[in-house]
Design an enzyme around this catalytic site. Structure first.
Site, PDB file in Angstrom:
ATOM      1  N   GLU A   1     110.210 -58.698  85.605  1.00 28.22           N
ATOM      2  CA  GLU A   1     111.495 -58.533  84.924  1.00 28.22           C
ATOM      3  C   GLU A   1     112.328 -59.807  84.977  1.00 28.22           C
ATOM      4  OE1 GLU A   1     112.451 -56.271  82.992  1.00 28.22           O
ATOM      5  OE2 GLU A   1     110.939 -54.726  83.367  1.00 28.22           O
TER       6      GLU A   1
ATOM      7  N   GLY B   1     112.126 -72.183  81.676  1.00 31.09           N
ATOM      8  CA  GLY B   1     113.522 -72.340  81.292  1.00 31.09           C
ATOM      9  C   GLY B   1     114.475 -71.495  82.130  1.00 31.09           C
TER      10      GLY B   1
ATOM     11  N   TYR C   1     120.784 -54.739  84.244  1.00 31.42           N
ATOM     12  CA  TYR C   1     119.530 -54.431  83.566  1.00 31.42           C
ATOM     13  C   TYR C   1     118.348 -54.463  84.533  1.00 31.42           C
ATOM     14  CZ  TYR C   1     115.117 -55.018  81.343  1.00 31.42           C
ATOM     15  OH  TYR C   1     113.788 -54.877  81.036  1.00 31.42           O
TER      16      TYR C   1
ATOM     17  N   ASP D   1     117.537 -53.084  77.285  1.00 29.07           N
ATOM     18  CA  ASP D   1     117.331 -54.492  76.932  1.00 29.07           C
ATOM     19  C   ASP D   1     117.512 -54.634  75.421  1.00 29.07           C
ATOM     20  OD1 ASP D   1     115.037 -53.436  75.792  1.00 29.07           O
ATOM     21  OD2 ASP D   1     113.659 -54.841  76.762  1.00 29.07           O
TER      22      ASP D   1
ATOM     23  N   CYS E   1     115.654 -40.292  63.054  1.00 26.66           N
ATOM     24  CA  CYS E   1     116.328 -41.596  63.023  1.00 26.66           C
ATOM     25  C   CYS E   1     117.415 -41.617  61.950  1.00 26.66           C
ATOM     26  CB  CYS E   1     115.315 -42.705  62.757  1.00 26.66           C
ATOM     27  SG  CYS E   1     116.064 -44.348  62.696  1.00 26.66           S
TER      28      CYS E   1
END
Length: 354
Positions: A49, A93, A131, A149, A217
């Site tokens: 994660e 990064g 998160y 997320d 949806c």
């Protein structure tokens, strides 16, 4: 359909779909194995994660395998030298994550090598935000907490027709995700929604025809799925400029390096000497700011984008047999692959040596 009934229907459909179509990822326990009693390792969940923040799955896989082979447990990682971990992280990064990774590993090791079993307890550890805490708690410990997320934001905003722009929409998305999260398989459900967003409910051209929740949806019913989630306009990132000086020692086959300060961007990473990064277009970008006297020539420029600004570095190159200035050293070029050099600095060296 009542809201609770709809949420339950979405949950069931997504879990059934996940059982059949879950992505095979090196850090994931497949749903069938999990039901057979094989439990996720909190260390592996946490490591994946942290690596996946602001990075793609494809980019993370090789780094994840390398970290596990070198540091198979949280105690092993906690005992690693800082420079080893930073070098192994180079290229992923957002280097503050690597420093937080070490700080968190050492905090967990100090408490016996056991991660807290709740989102609330996990949030107390260095570098673990809402998160990551929710993801570890749900996936590793089956705590029924909403995991949100970018993929989840997209799926839920479309399902629930949430038109509030991000990031203001986050509380509503989290509330809707919490309502759908089942008490018995919260980790599988979180990963199911993530997989749906990554493979079917994509940003552009979502594959609604094969979506397991196309019927409930709201966005699909109105044909507005590609307009959600709504995102606030991004401000243009300001430009900063500076110079990088890549000195090459022909006799040693080496380049001059130094370590960056312990605080700030790219903290404690290695680099060829650079100037400060300034917003002034007339800032120090010429050879007058070089760390030593040498026949400097302009090799080119390198541009890099950080979270809050763009950076343009003028890259200067020189050959010299001089001694390394205080606080710097000559590093053999053949060993650069194993050094804690961020991508930006590797670009500068590549431009200079080309």
């Amino acid at each position: 359909m009542q809201r609770d009934d709809m949420a339950g229907g979405v949950t069931t459909r997504l879990l059934d779909w996940y059982d059949a179509h879950a992505r095979r990822l090196p850090w994931r326990i497949p749903p069938g194995d999990k039901r057979a009693g094989i439990r996720p390792d909190p260390y592996r969940v946490w490591l994946s994660e942290v690596m996946l923040q602001q990075t793609t799955v494809a980019a993370v896989k090789s780094y994840y395998a390398d970290f596990l082979s070198r540091w198979p447990t949280v105690d092993a990682l906690a005992a690693a030298r800082d420079e080893e971990v930073m070098a192994a992280w180079a290229g992923l990064g957002y280097y503050a994550r690597a420093r937080n990774l070490l700080a968190c590993a050492r905090a967990v090791s100090a408490r016996g090598g056991v991660f807290p079993g709740s989102a609330a307890g996990l949030r107390d550890l260095p570098g673990i935000g809402d998160y990551t805490a929710a993801a570890i708690a749900a996936i590793a410990y089956d705590e029924p907490v909403a995991v949100v997320d970018g993929n989840v934001e997209r799926v839920v905003s479309r399902l629930e027709l949430i038109h509030t722009p991000l990031p203001a929409a986050k509380p509503a998305i989290r509330m809707a995700m919490q309502a759908m999260t089942p008490p018995d398989r919260p980790g599988d459900f979180a990963q199911a929604v993530m997989d749906l967003g990554a493979t079917i409910c994509t940003s552009r051209r979502p594959a609604c025809a094969i979506c397991p929740v196309v019927e409930p949806c709201g966005a699909r019913a109105r044909g507005t799925q590609e307009t959600l989630p709504v995102k606030a306009p991004k401000a243009e990132k300001p430009l900063r400029v500076g110079a990088a000086f890549v000195a090459e020692h022909p006799g040693l086959g080496a380049v001059l390096l130094r370590r960056r300060p312990s605080k700030g961007l790219l903290a404690e990473m290695e680099e060829p000497p650079t100037t400060g990064w300034t917003a002034r277009v007339d800032g120090a970008t010429d050879a007058a700011a070089a760390p030593l006297a040498a026949p400097w020539t302009l090799a080119g420029t390198v541009e890099h984008t950080f979270t809050h600004f763009r950076l343009r570095l003028s890259v200067w190159h020189a050959e010299t047999n001089a001694a390394a200035p205080d606080g710097m050293w000559w590093q053999p070029v053949d060993d650069l692959a194993d050094r804690a050099l961020p991508t930006l600095m590797r670009k500068c060296i590549a431009v200079a040596l080309a």
